[in-house]
Design an enzyme around this catalytic site. Sequence first.
Site, PDB file in Angstrom:
ATOM      1  N   ARG A  64       0.756  -1.528   0.372  1.00 55.30           N
ATOM      2  CA  ARG A  64      -0.051  -0.038   0.119  1.00 55.30           C
ATOM      3  C   ARG A  64       0.950   1.160   0.290  1.00 55.30           C
ATOM      4  O   ARG A  64       1.561   1.240   0.263  1.00 55.30           O
ATOM      5  CB  ARG A  64      -0.631   0.389   1.396  1.00 55.30           C
ATOM      6  CG  ARG A  64      -1.597  -1.226   1.689  1.00 55.30           C
ATOM      7  CD  ARG A  64      -2.006  -1.117   2.258  1.00 55.30           C
ATOM      8  NE  ARG A  64      -1.492  -1.307   3.836  1.00 55.30           N
ATOM      9  CZ  ARG A  64      -1.656  -1.482   5.114  1.00 55.30           C
ATOM     10  NH1 ARG A  64      -2.366  -1.451   5.517  1.00 55.30           N
ATOM     11  NH2 ARG A  64       0.153  -1.627   5.531  1.00 55.30           N
ATOM     12  N   GLU A  65       0.645   1.990  -0.463  1.00 52.50           N
ATOM     13  CA  GLU A  65       0.848   3.561  -0.346  1.00 52.50           C
ATOM     14  C   GLU A  65       0.758   4.148   0.859  1.00 52.50           C
ATOM     15  O   GLU A  65       0.005   3.439   1.680  1.00 52.50           O
ATOM     16  CB  GLU A  65       0.563   4.769  -1.800  1.00 52.50           C
ATOM     17  CG  GLU A  65       1.355   4.003  -3.129  1.00 52.50           C
ATOM     18  CD  GLU A  65       0.426   5.414  -3.736  1.00 52.50           C
ATOM     19  OE1 GLU A  65      -0.105   6.841  -3.832  1.00 52.50           O
ATOM     20  OE2 GLU A  65      -0.172   4.895  -4.969  1.00 52.50           O
ATOM     21  N   ASN A  98      -8.250  -7.362  -4.873  1.00 52.85           N
ATOM     22  CA  ASN A  98      -8.225  -5.826  -4.992  1.00 52.85           C
ATOM     23  C   ASN A  98      -9.504  -5.048  -5.512  1.00 52.85           C
ATOM     24  O   ASN A  98     -10.241  -4.423  -3.937  1.00 52.85           O
ATOM     25  CB  ASN A  98      -7.439  -4.896  -6.056  1.00 52.85           C
ATOM     26  CG  ASN A  98      -5.809  -4.425  -5.469  1.00 52.85           C
ATOM     27  OD1 ASN A  98      -5.590  -4.720  -4.168  1.00 52.85           O
ATOM     28  ND2 ASN A  98      -5.292  -3.186  -6.243  1.00 52.85           N
ATOM     29  N   PHE A 141     -10.618  -2.228   6.881  1.00 51.09           N
ATOM     30  CA  PHE A 141     -11.959  -2.386   5.432  1.00 51.09           C
ATOM     31  C   PHE A 141     -12.999  -1.875   5.307  1.00 51.09           C
ATOM     32  O   PHE A 141     -14.124  -1.861   4.115  1.00 51.09           O
ATOM     33  CB  PHE A 141     -10.820  -2.876   4.087  1.00 51.09           C
ATOM     34  CG  PHE A 141      -9.727  -2.390   3.622  1.00 51.09           C
ATOM     35  CD1 PHE A 141      -8.727  -1.837   3.848  1.00 51.09           C
ATOM     36  CD2 PHE A 141      -9.346  -1.327   1.838  1.00 51.09           C
ATOM     37  CE1 PHE A 141      -7.533  -1.868   3.544  1.00 51.09           C
ATOM     38  CE2 PHE A 141      -8.517  -0.789   1.807  1.00 51.09           C
ATOM     39  CZ  PHE A 141      -7.438  -1.718   2.263  1.00 51.09           C
ATOM     40  N   CYS A 193      -4.471   2.769  -7.759  1.00 47.07           N
ATOM     41  CA  CYS A 193      -4.933   1.348  -7.668  1.00 47.07           C
ATOM     42  C   CYS A 193      -6.427   0.767  -7.849  1.00 47.07           C
ATOM     43  O   CYS A 193      -6.586   0.255  -8.860  1.00 47.07           O
ATOM     44  CB  CYS A 193      -4.325   0.225  -6.968  1.00 47.07           C
ATOM     45  SG  CYS A 193      -2.575   0.866  -6.889  1.00 47.07           S
ATOM     46  N   LYS A 233      -5.041   9.091   0.271  1.00 44.33           N
ATOM     47  CA  LYS A 233      -5.272   8.408   1.561  1.00 44.33           C
ATOM     48  C   LYS A 233      -3.862   9.051   3.128  1.00 44.33           C
ATOM     49  O   LYS A 233      -3.341   9.529   1.675  1.00 44.33           O
ATOM     50  CB  LYS A 233      -5.443   6.731   1.236  1.00 44.33           C
ATOM     51  CG  LYS A 233      -3.394   6.618   0.935  1.00 44.33           C
ATOM     52  CD  LYS A 233      -3.893   5.029   0.992  1.00 44.33           C
ATOM     53  CE  LYS A 233      -2.429   4.227   1.077  1.00 44.33           C
ATOM     54  NZ  LYS A 233      -3.050   3.089   1.277  1.00 44.33           N
TER      55      LYS A 233
HETATM   56  C1  UGA Z   1      -4.230  -1.095  -2.704  1.00 43.12           C
HETATM   57  C2  UGA Z   1      -4.316  -1.847  -1.594  1.00 43.12           C
HETATM   58  O1  UGA Z   1      -4.553  -1.980  -0.236  1.00 43.12           O
HETATM   59  C3  UGA Z   1      -2.745  -2.776  -2.156  1.00 43.12           C
HETATM   60  O2  UGA Z   1      -2.681  -4.100  -1.668  1.00 43.12           O
HETATM   61  C4  UGA Z   1      -2.608  -2.752  -3.875  1.00 43.12           C
HETATM   62  O3  UGA Z   1      -1.173  -3.093  -3.928  1.00 43.12           O
HETATM   63  C5  UGA Z   1      -2.190  -1.814  -4.180  1.00 43.12           C
HETATM   64  O4  UGA Z   1      -3.544  -1.368  -4.125  1.00 43.12           O
HETATM   65  C6  UGA Z   1      -2.279  -1.834  -5.612  1.00 43.12           C
HETATM   66  O5  UGA Z   1      -2.976  -1.917  -6.182  1.00 43.12           O
HETATM   67  O6  UGA Z   1      -0.543  -1.526  -5.670  1.00 43.12           O
HETATM   68  P1  UGA Z   1      -3.537   1.712  -1.771  1.00 43.12           P
HETATM   69  O7  UGA Z   1      -3.949   2.222  -2.802  1.00 43.12           O
HETATM   70  O8  UGA Z   1      -2.000   2.972  -1.757  1.00 43.12           O
HETATM   71  O9  UGA Z   1      -3.228   0.143  -1.720  1.00 43.12           O
HETATM   72  O10 UGA Z   1      -4.330   1.940  -0.448  1.00 43.12           O
HETATM   73  P2  UGA Z   1      -5.446   1.776   0.299  1.00 43.12           P
HETATM   74  O11 UGA Z   1      -4.888   1.996   1.692  1.00 43.12           O
HETATM   75  O12 UGA Z   1      -6.037   0.147  -0.222  1.00 43.12           O
HETATM   76  O13 UGA Z   1      -6.242   2.731  -0.304  1.00 43.12           O
HETATM   77  C7  UGA Z   1      -7.374   2.994  -0.885  1.00 43.12           C
HETATM   78  C8  UGA Z   1      -8.550   3.709  -1.150  1.00 43.12           C
HETATM   79  O14 UGA Z   1      -9.166   3.118  -0.175  1.00 43.12           O
HETATM   80  C9  UGA Z   1      -7.951   5.407  -0.548  1.00 43.12           C
HETATM   81  O15 UGA Z   1      -8.751   6.328  -1.030  1.00 43.12           O
HETATM   82  C10 UGA Z   1      -9.176   4.737   1.335  1.00 43.12           C
HETATM   83  O16 UGA Z   1      -9.132   6.564   1.634  1.00 43.12           O
HETATM   84  C11 UGA Z   1     -10.116   3.730   1.052  1.00 43.12           C
HETATM   85  N1  UGA Z   1     -10.569   3.299   1.933  1.00 43.12           N
HETATM   86  C12 UGA Z   1      -9.612   2.150   2.565  1.00 43.12           C
HETATM   87  C13 UGA Z   1     -12.038   3.717   2.125  1.00 43.12           C
HETATM   88  O17 UGA Z   1     -12.690   4.390   1.797  1.00 43.12           O
HETATM   89  N2  UGA Z   1     -11.452   3.219   3.494  1.00 43.12           N
HETATM   90  C14 UGA Z   1     -11.393   1.756   3.900  1.00 43.12           C
HETATM   91  O18 UGA Z   1     -11.701   1.085   4.838  1.00 43.12           O
HETATM   92  C15 UGA Z   1     -10.058   1.426   3.901  1.00 43.12           C
END
Ligand code: UGA
Length: 429
Positions: A154-155, A208, A249, A260, A320
């Site tokens: 994750r970023e 994802n 999540f 992503c 995020k």
């Molecule tokens: C995501 C995946 O979590 C990673 O496992 C994957 O490697 C990556 O995509 C990728 O394909 O490269 P990332 O996009 O960095 O990682 O961020 P996340 O922490 O997953 O969050 C994604 C989005 O979901 C954010 O906008 C965050 O605010 C939102 N989110 C997350 C929610 O709205 N609610 C939640 O409960 C969790």
Amino acid sequence: MKLAVIGTGYVGLTTGVCLAEIGHTVICVDNDIQKISSLKKNKIPIYEPDLEELLKKNVKNKHLSFSTSIKEAVKKSEVIFICVGTPPREDGSADLSYIETVASEIARDMDGYRLIVDKSTVPVETGEKVEMTIKRNLKKNLPFDVASNPEFLREGSAVYDTFNPDRVVIGVSSKKAENILREIYKPLNSKIVVTDIKSAEIIKHASNSFLATKISFINAVSNICERCGADVEKVAEGMGFDKRIGKTFLNAGIGFGGFCFPKDLEAFLWISQKLGYQFDLLKNVKEINENQKKNFIKKIEDTLWVMKGKTIGILGLAFKPNTDDMRFAPSIDIINKLQAEGAKIKAYDPKAVEKAKEILKNIIYCKNPYEVAKNSDCLVILTEWDEIRKIDLRKIKKLLKHPIIIDGRNIFEPTEMEKLGFIYKSMGR
Ligand code: UGA
């Protein structure tokens, strides 16, 4: 082992640095001359905790180097990781042209056995296309293997995730390739899942898409909660204790963004359709996500009434916390809509302001949350940075024109906010 990583984006750079840190000799390649020249000066183009220090350390001890030449990397390495971008095309499919170009270039420079590992997020069946491309471009008949090794970092916690993966997925078609990849990842002591190449490719898209589904599910539930006076935070807590569901999540809010989830969801939908399956569930996931932003804007409109001439203070711009990444951040659509309605925008983000400036115009960027609050008609929270969670609410209240906070990430307790005298609106409660 001697490894090459082609592509120095989030995935490539983190992978290269971390593989060097666990003892391999890594050469990172990119065709962006400027990027490579600043990496050679130990400067990284992104904000990612711990990455710069580890990079410096491994460059110094000669475990890590940078180059613009795929030829040099192929000559020096036994294993080549492809980590180039697979950006979305108009129709939602992934643009695989960088993968093709890199695969053919690797083939032309090969002089003996190489393992070519795809780490970029790609639709199923890309592995066989890579194999075909390599065969076509080899100068003579040389042995090689292709493998799929999707990335789950994750970023914002990329380094931590790389060193502490829940699993490493290895999609291979030979024992030799499996053994090499096992050897590379041995120092991580992680669970390794070995599959065929196609299954590994699907694991990435399915993971994802599943996580995006989880977010949209809780956001749909938050709409029910709002309508009947329940509290989505409590509902998520109560659901999350069930191990089959899990606690993570399930944060309701303005929805998912970033480079992503939106893109991978589209690409998975596209490939499903191509294979003859209508994955309608994912269409709903997308729709719910888009609607969350609209619901949030409506909340602001309902609270402020006339938007023209109002000053709205925004806290958080990145998609995020702990990243400066603005790609597909919900803040973009939300701010554009508020501006279109005539509102003035002041904003603060701990890291993303420079990148936001390239995308969002006519904004007064502030040095801290208090400057944002000063004389604003309300505060709007779009990213749940720790720094924003810790703001001095009493001070904020004095600075605001009206004590109004509209929170898209549910970072405060409604009863506490009421006690402090705020008009506080959040999501699903
Ligand atoms: C995501 C995946 O979590 C990673 O496992 C994957 O490697 C990556 O995509 C990728 O394909 O490269 P990332 O996009 O960095 O990682 O961020 P996340 O922490 O997953 O969050 C994604 C989005 O979901 C954010 O906008 C965050 O605010 C939102 N989110 C997350 C929610 O709205 N609610 C939640 O409960 C969790």
